[in-house]
Design an enzyme around this catalytic site. Structure first.
Site, PDB file in Angstrom:
ATOM      1  N   GLY A  35       0.726  -0.738  -0.010  1.00 29.09           N
ATOM      2  CA  GLY A  35       0.127  -0.044   0.063  1.00 29.09           C
ATOM      3  C   GLY A  35       0.527   1.530  -0.284  1.00 29.09           C
ATOM      4  N   GLY A  40       5.393   3.526  -8.831  1.00 30.62           N
ATOM      5  CA  GLY A  40       6.274   2.916  -9.420  1.00 30.62           C
ATOM      6  C   GLY A  40       5.115   1.377  -9.046  1.00 30.62           C
ATOM      7  N   HIS A  41       4.531   1.459  -8.215  1.00 35.15           N
ATOM      8  CA  HIS A  41       3.198   0.766  -7.829  1.00 35.15           C
ATOM      9  C   HIS A  41       2.140   0.227  -9.363  1.00 35.15           C
ATOM     10  CE1 HIS A  41       3.536   1.469  -3.962  1.00 35.15           C
ATOM     11  NE2 HIS A  41       3.913   0.134  -2.948  1.00 35.15           N
ATOM     12  N   GLN A  65       7.738  -9.454   7.670  1.00 31.93           N
ATOM     13  CA  GLN A  65       8.914  -8.577   6.902  1.00 31.93           C
ATOM     14  C   GLN A  65       9.856  -7.846   7.932  1.00 31.93           C
ATOM     15  OE1 GLN A  65       6.795  -8.843   3.214  1.00 31.93           O
ATOM     16  NE2 GLN A  65       8.102  -6.448   2.480  1.00 31.93           N
ATOM     17  N   ASP A 154      13.385  -3.432  -5.677  1.00 33.03           N
ATOM     18  CA  ASP A 154      13.581  -5.053  -4.548  1.00 33.03           C
ATOM     19  C   ASP A 154      14.385  -5.257  -4.876  1.00 33.03           C
ATOM     20  OD1 ASP A 154      12.021  -3.186  -2.310  1.00 33.03           O
ATOM     21  OD2 ASP A 154      10.596  -2.821  -3.489  1.00 33.03           O
ATOM     22  N   GLN A 157      14.895  -9.317  -3.405  1.00 34.84           N
ATOM     23  CA  GLN A 157      13.705  -9.686  -3.329  1.00 34.84           C
ATOM     24  C   GLN A 157      13.056  -9.775  -4.249  1.00 34.84           C
ATOM     25  OE1 GLN A 157      10.340  -7.681  -0.790  1.00 34.84           O
ATOM     26  NE2 GLN A 157       9.388  -7.336  -3.209  1.00 34.84           N
ATOM     27  N   VAL A 184      10.330   2.245 -11.428  1.00 35.24           N
ATOM     28  CA  VAL A 184       9.891   4.376 -11.587  1.00 35.24           C
ATOM     29  C   VAL A 184      10.538   4.931 -10.966  1.00 35.24           C
ATOM     30  CG1 VAL A 184       7.744   5.485 -11.584  1.00 35.24           C
ATOM     31  CG2 VAL A 184       7.987   2.970 -12.455  1.00 35.24           C
ATOM     32  N   MET A 192      11.310   5.908  -6.769  1.00 38.72           N
ATOM     33  CA  MET A 192       9.584   5.909  -6.102  1.00 38.72           C
ATOM     34  C   MET A 192       9.871   5.312  -4.832  1.00 38.72           C
ATOM     35  SD  MET A 192       7.151   6.704  -9.068  1.00 38.72           S
ATOM     36  CE  MET A 192       6.640   8.646  -9.122  1.00 38.72           C
TER      37      MET A 192
HETATM   38  P1  AMP Z   1       6.240  -2.721  -1.760  1.00 36.14           P
HETATM   39  O1  AMP Z   1       4.392  -1.761  -1.387  1.00 36.14           O
HETATM   40  O2  AMP Z   1       7.727  -1.303  -0.855  1.00 36.14           O
HETATM   41  O3  AMP Z   1       5.999  -3.548  -0.808  1.00 36.14           O
HETATM   42  O4  AMP Z   1       6.237  -2.527  -3.226  1.00 36.14           O
HETATM   43  C1  AMP Z   1       5.428  -3.202  -4.032  1.00 36.14           C
HETATM   44  C2  AMP Z   1       5.999  -3.826  -5.385  1.00 36.14           C
HETATM   45  O5  AMP Z   1       6.120  -2.347  -5.737  1.00 36.14           O
HETATM   46  C3  AMP Z   1       6.931  -4.594  -4.943  1.00 36.14           C
HETATM   47  O6  AMP Z   1       7.396  -4.958  -6.174  1.00 36.14           O
HETATM   48  C4  AMP Z   1       8.246  -3.229  -5.041  1.00 36.14           C
HETATM   49  O7  AMP Z   1       9.220  -3.704  -5.727  1.00 36.14           O
HETATM   50  C5  AMP Z   1       7.432  -2.575  -6.911  1.00 36.14           C
HETATM   51  N1  AMP Z   1       8.000  -1.499  -6.448  1.00 36.14           N
HETATM   52  C6  AMP Z   1       8.032  -0.270  -5.514  1.00 36.14           C
HETATM   53  N2  AMP Z   1       8.659   1.044  -5.527  1.00 36.14           N
HETATM   54  C7  AMP Z   1       9.268   0.548  -6.516  1.00 36.14           C
HETATM   55  C8  AMP Z   1       9.390   1.665  -7.868  1.00 36.14           C
HETATM   56  N3  AMP Z   1       9.949   2.785  -7.627  1.00 36.14           N
HETATM   57  N4  AMP Z   1       9.454   0.996  -9.367  1.00 36.14           N
HETATM   58  C9  AMP Z   1       8.375   0.285  -9.685  1.00 36.14           C
HETATM   59  N5  AMP Z   1       8.261  -0.526  -9.036  1.00 36.14           N
HETATM   60  C10 AMP Z   1       8.164  -0.512  -7.543  1.00 36.14           C
END
Ligand code: AMP
Length: 290
Positions: A35, A40-41, A65, A154, A157, A184, A192
Site C-alpha cells: 500500500g 511505481g506500483h 518482514q 527491490d 526481493q 520508476v 519512488m
Molecule cells: P511495496 O509496496 O514497497 O512492498 O512494493 C510493492 C511492489 O512494488 C514491489 O514489487 C516493489 O518492488 C514494487 N515497487 C516499489 N517501488 C517501485 C518503483 N519505484 N518502481 C518499480 N516498482 C516498484
C-alpha cells in the site's frame, strides 16, 4: 473493483473472475504491495493489465518482514486512497487481509530461501526475506495467479522470489511468469518508494545524490575504473551529500547477487542501501561491461 478481506470472499471473487473469461478461464495477474501506492506500483498494475484479463492487487503490511526496531508501526496505511487509485487503473479485485486473516493463531510455518537472501539487505535486516518469502508464497497460493509482477526497485526481493518459485516447483505462477519491472523514478532520479514520505524537505533534496552518485559509479566502472575505488568514492560522496551511513555499496552478479571485485562478462548490478536521517533508502542499477 471489489475489495475483499477474508479468504472465503477472495475465493468466491476469484472463481467469478476466472469463470468470466470463458474458455480455459480468464488469465489472472497478481501485483502484491504494502500500500501507500505511488507511480511505481501503478506501473506494475499497468503492465499486469496489459498481460492478463484481470488484475488482482494485494495490500498487506506484512509484520513478518519488519524487524523489531523497524517501521512497521509507522508504515503509511491509506487503504481508501489506495483502493481509489487501483480502481481507476482498472484493477478487478483488491485483496486486503488483516494480520489475523493472513496469520491465524497457531500459524507456525516459515519459508527461508538460503543463498541469495543472505547478503546485502538480508545481512542488514535479519529475517526480512523469510518474511517476504513466506507472505509471497501465501499470496501465490491464495490467488493462484497466472503471472505476477514485482519491481526491480527491490532487486534482491525479486531474486529471492524467483529462487523460491524455482526451488518449490511452483506452477501458478510458473517461475518464468514472475516478471520484474524496471524501477520508476522521480524527475531528479530518486527511486519512488513509500518510504520517501519519511524524508524532510532537506533530506528529500539530499537523497537525489543517491541515484546521481550511483549513475556516475556505473559509468566509471563501465569505462574500466577499478571497482573497489569506485565503490569507496561512491560511499564518500553519499556521506558528503548528507547520508548518515551506508549499509552496503556492492557490485554483484546480477543473478546470484554474489559480490564481485571486478567487472566480468556476466550481467552485473550495483546495489546500495544508505541511511539519511532516520530513513533507509535502497537502489540498484545495471552495470553493462563494454
Ligand atoms: P511495496 O509496496 O514497497 O512492498 O512494493 C510493492 C511492489 O512494488 C514491489 O514489487 C516493489 O518492488 C514494487 N515497487 C516499489 N517501488 C517501485 C518503483 N519505484 N518502481 C518499480 N516498482 C516498484
Amino acid at each position: 473493483m471489489q475489495t475483499v478481506k477474508t479468504l472465503d470472499m477472495l475465493r468466491t471473487a476469484l472463481a467469478h473472475l476466472r469463470g468470466a473469461g470463458g474458455g480455459d478461464g480468464a488469465r489472472i495477474a497478481l501485483v502484491p504491495t504494502m500500500g501507500a501506492l505511488h507511480e511505481g506500483h501503478l506501473t506494475l498494475v499497468r503492465r499486469a493489465r496489459a498481460e492478463a484479463d484481470h488484475v488482482v492487487a494485494s495490500i498487506f503490511v506484512n509484520p513478518k518482514q519488519f524487524g523489531a526496531n523497524e517501521d512497521f508501526g509507522a508504515y503509511p496505511r491509506q487503504l481508501a486512497e489506495d483502493a481509489a487509485m487501483l480502481e481507476s487503473e482498472g484493477v478487478a479485485l483488491l485483496w486486503a487481509p488483516d494480520a489475523a486473516a493472513m496469520y491465524p493463531s497457531g500459524f507456525a510455518t516459515n519459508v527461508s530461501v538460503a543463498g541469495v537472501s543472505e547478503g546485502l539487505c538480508g545481512a542488514a535486516r535479519p529475517g526480512h526475506f523469510d518474511g517476504v518469502a513466506t507472505v509471497v508464497l501465501k499470496l501465490f497460493n491464495q490467488v493462484s495467479p497466472d503471472i505476477a509482477f514485482f519491481g526491480e526497485k527491490d532487486y534482491q526481493q525479486l531474486a529471492v522470489i524467483r529462487a523460491m518459485a524455482r526451488d518449490l516447483d511452483l506452477t501458478r505462477p510458473h517461475p518464468q511468469a514472475i516478471i520484474g519491472v524496471p524501477t520508476v523514478r522521480e524527475p531528479d532520479g530518486l527511486a519512488m518508494s513509500s518510504r520517501n514520505r519519511y524524508l524532510s524537505p532537506g533530506e528529500r533534496a539530499a537523497a537525489a545524490a543517491l541515484p546521481r552518485a550511483m549513475r556516475q559509479a556505473v559509468a566509471d566502472m563501465e569505462s574500466g575504473t577499478e571497482v573497489a575505488g569506485t565503490l569507496a568514492g561512491l560511499e564518500s560522496e553519499l556521506l558528503a551529500a548528507g547520508f548518515s551511513s551506508i549499509d552496503y555499496a556492492v557490485l554483484a552478479d546480477a543473478a546470484s547477487l554474489e559480490p564481485l571485485a571486478s567487472l566480468g562478462k556476466q550481467p552485473t548490478r550495483l546495489l546500495v542501501a544508505a541511511r539519511i536521517g532516520g530513513t533507509r533508502l535502497i537502489d540498484n542499477m545495471a552495470v553493462v561491461p563494454r
